[in-house]
Design an enzyme around this catalytic site. Structure first.
Site, PDB file in Angstrom:
ATOM      1  N   ASN A  10       0.869  -1.174  -0.010  1.00  0.00           N
ATOM      2  CA  ASN A  10       0.026   0.078   0.068  1.00  0.00           C
ATOM      3  C   ASN A  10       0.829   1.131   0.009  1.00  0.00           C
ATOM      4  OD1 ASN A  10      -1.866   1.984   0.544  1.00  0.00           O
ATOM      5  ND2 ASN A  10      -2.249   1.528   2.711  1.00  0.00           N
ATOM      6  N   LYS A  12       0.061   4.202  -0.283  1.00  0.00           N
ATOM      7  CA  LYS A  12      -0.657   5.528   0.436  1.00  0.00           C
ATOM      8  C   LYS A  12      -0.450   6.614  -0.517  1.00  0.00           C
ATOM      9  CE  LYS A  12       0.202   3.269   4.872  1.00  0.00           C
ATOM     10  NZ  LYS A  12       0.146   3.424   6.216  1.00  0.00           N
ATOM     11  N   HIS A 103      -9.478   1.069   5.135  1.00  0.00           N
ATOM     12  CA  HIS A 103      -8.213   1.422   5.752  1.00  0.00           C
ATOM     13  C   HIS A 103      -8.480   2.275   6.878  1.00  0.00           C
ATOM     14  CE1 HIS A 103      -4.116   2.542   6.509  1.00  0.00           C
ATOM     15  NE2 HIS A 103      -3.656   1.334   5.716  1.00  0.00           N
ATOM     16  N   GLU A 105      -6.948   4.552   7.962  1.00  0.00           N
ATOM     17  CA  GLU A 105      -6.322   6.137   7.704  1.00  0.00           C
ATOM     18  C   GLU A 105      -7.832   6.840   7.148  1.00  0.00           C
ATOM     19  OE1 GLU A 105      -2.808   5.520   5.732  1.00  0.00           O
ATOM     20  OE2 GLU A 105      -1.925   4.867   7.313  1.00  0.00           O
ATOM     21  N   GLU A 175      -5.370  -5.319  10.487  1.00  0.00           N
ATOM     22  CA  GLU A 175      -4.340  -4.098  10.662  1.00  0.00           C
ATOM     23  C   GLU A 175      -4.692  -3.433  12.016  1.00  0.00           C
ATOM     24  OE1 GLU A 175      -2.370  -2.883   6.675  1.00  0.00           O
ATOM     25  OE2 GLU A 175      -4.299  -1.791   7.100  1.00  0.00           O
ATOM     26  N   GLY A 181       2.614   1.829  10.757  1.00  0.00           N
ATOM     27  CA  GLY A 181       3.507   2.844  10.742  1.00  0.00           C
ATOM     28  C   GLY A 181       4.273   3.453  11.645  1.00  0.00           C
ATOM     29  N   SER A 220       3.353  -2.473  10.104  1.00  0.00           N
ATOM     30  CA  SER A 220       4.751  -2.647  10.479  1.00  0.00           C
ATOM     31  C   SER A 220       5.521  -3.757   9.894  1.00  0.00           C
ATOM     32  CB  SER A 220       5.326  -2.258  11.852  1.00  0.00           C
ATOM     33  OG  SER A 220       4.748  -1.029  11.985  1.00  0.00           O
TER      34      SER A 220
HETATM   35  C1  PEP Z   1      -0.835  -0.053   6.172  1.00  0.00           C
HETATM   36  O1  PEP Z   1      -0.989   1.337   6.184  1.00  0.00           O
HETATM   37  O2  PEP Z   1      -1.595  -0.741   5.191  1.00  0.00           O
HETATM   38  C2  PEP Z   1       0.208  -0.625   6.771  1.00  0.00           C
HETATM   39  C3  PEP Z   1       0.265  -1.776   7.142  1.00  0.00           C
HETATM   40  O3  PEP Z   1       1.370   0.170   6.970  1.00  0.00           O
HETATM   41  P1  PEP Z   1       2.782   0.138   7.693  1.00  0.00           P
HETATM   42  O4  PEP Z   1       3.203  -1.365   6.858  1.00  0.00           O
HETATM   43  O5  PEP Z   1       3.673   1.152   7.297  1.00  0.00           O
HETATM   44  O6  PEP Z   1       2.534  -0.281   9.055  1.00  0.00           O
END
Ligand code: PEP
Length: 265
Positions: A10, A12, A103, A105, A175, A181, A220
């Site tokens: 992703n 973003k 998601h 976000e 997630e 992040g 992460s």
């Molecule tokens: C995401 O935003 O879908 C995600 C998993 O981000 P990160 O791997 O940076 O934690």
């Protein structure tokens, strides 16, 4: 049941035409011949969710590779006066295989509710696209011991009213918000436990569909942690944010999901 492993990046709101070119080229060059063959034979699936303005670029660059490309969101409406939104049919026009919905976000920044996420998912299914439904609890829910109830409610709301075939075609990305992040991945045991809970919830609707649904872990994920996550029975792959912006790191995560790769660790 044997589920095809799936690793999605992703991006973003990152990238530029020039940077994407280098990233996609780097990714294609970094994949091992084994991973490349597994992708082309459909034994492994991997791809990237790119910002909508770059879907054409992704399609052009990846069409002859074994990699998927997809969008990061989709409108809950089919067409019409919805300025700024992107419909599922437009996503399909760019030959995408999938799109993310829900998601965290977007749930946070755009106040997306469970029912909106469910309508978006319906739009994707109506176009034959694979919805990747993101769910996950905030830190406070985990600390209060209510993470499972929170996630089960998200899954239940998103999948309400789907028939068995539609349910089986879903991908769910678990997630935990506190892991996105932050560099603080859930442990593979904790992630496995939540994935098993999600599968049990799906089994209330259909045993066979629950066995078919792929449940990805996101939060992460790095090359160093991917193999232990993928070794868990209910973790079918990963949704990768930050690490998907690094071609060699992402290629290495994809390779960890390659059938047979577990025996190398
Ligand atoms: C995401 O935003 O879908 C995600 C998993 O981000 P990160 O791997 O940076 O934690």
């Amino acid at each position: 049941m044997q589920r095809v492993p799936l690793v999605l990046g992703n991006w973003k709101m990152n990238g530029s035409a020039q940077a994407n070119e280098a990233l996609l080229q780097g990714l294609l060059e970094s994949l091992s011949p084994e991973a490349d063959a597994a992708l082309k034979q459909g034994e492994l699936q991997a791809g990237v969710a790119v910002p909508a303005p770059y879907l054409f670029q992704a399609a052009t660059r990846l069409r002859t590779s074994g990699l998927f490309w997809g969008a990061q969101d989709c409108s809950d409406e089919a067409s019409g006066a919805f300025t700024g939104e992107i419909s599922a049919s437009m996503i399909k026009d760019f030959e995408c295989q999938f799109a993310l919905v829900g998601h965290s976000e977007r749930r946070e920044r755009a106040a997306e509710t469970n029912s909106l996420v469910s309508r978006k998912l319906g739009q994707l299914l109506s176009q034959g696209l694979m919805p990747v439904v993101c769910v996950g609890e905030p830190l406070a829910e985990r600390e209060q011991g209510s993470a499972e109830a929170f996630v089960v409610e998200q899954v239940r709301a998103a999948t309400k009213g789907l028939n068995d075939q539609q349910l089986a075609s879903l991908v769910i990305a678990y997630e935990p918000i506190w892991a996105i992040g932050t560099g603080m991945s859930a442990s593979s045991d904790d992630a496995q436990s939540m994935h098993a809970t999600i599968r049990q919830e799906l089994a209330q609707q259909s045993q066979s569909a629950a066995q078919a649904v792929r449940i990805l872990y996101g939060g992460s994920v790095k090359a160093a942690t991917a193999a232990s996550l993928f070794a868990q029975p209910d973790i079918d792959g990963a949704l990768v944010g930050g690490a998907s912006l690094d071609a060699t790191e992402f290629a290495s995560i994809v390779q960890s999901a390659c059938p047979g790769a577990q025996s190398l660790h």
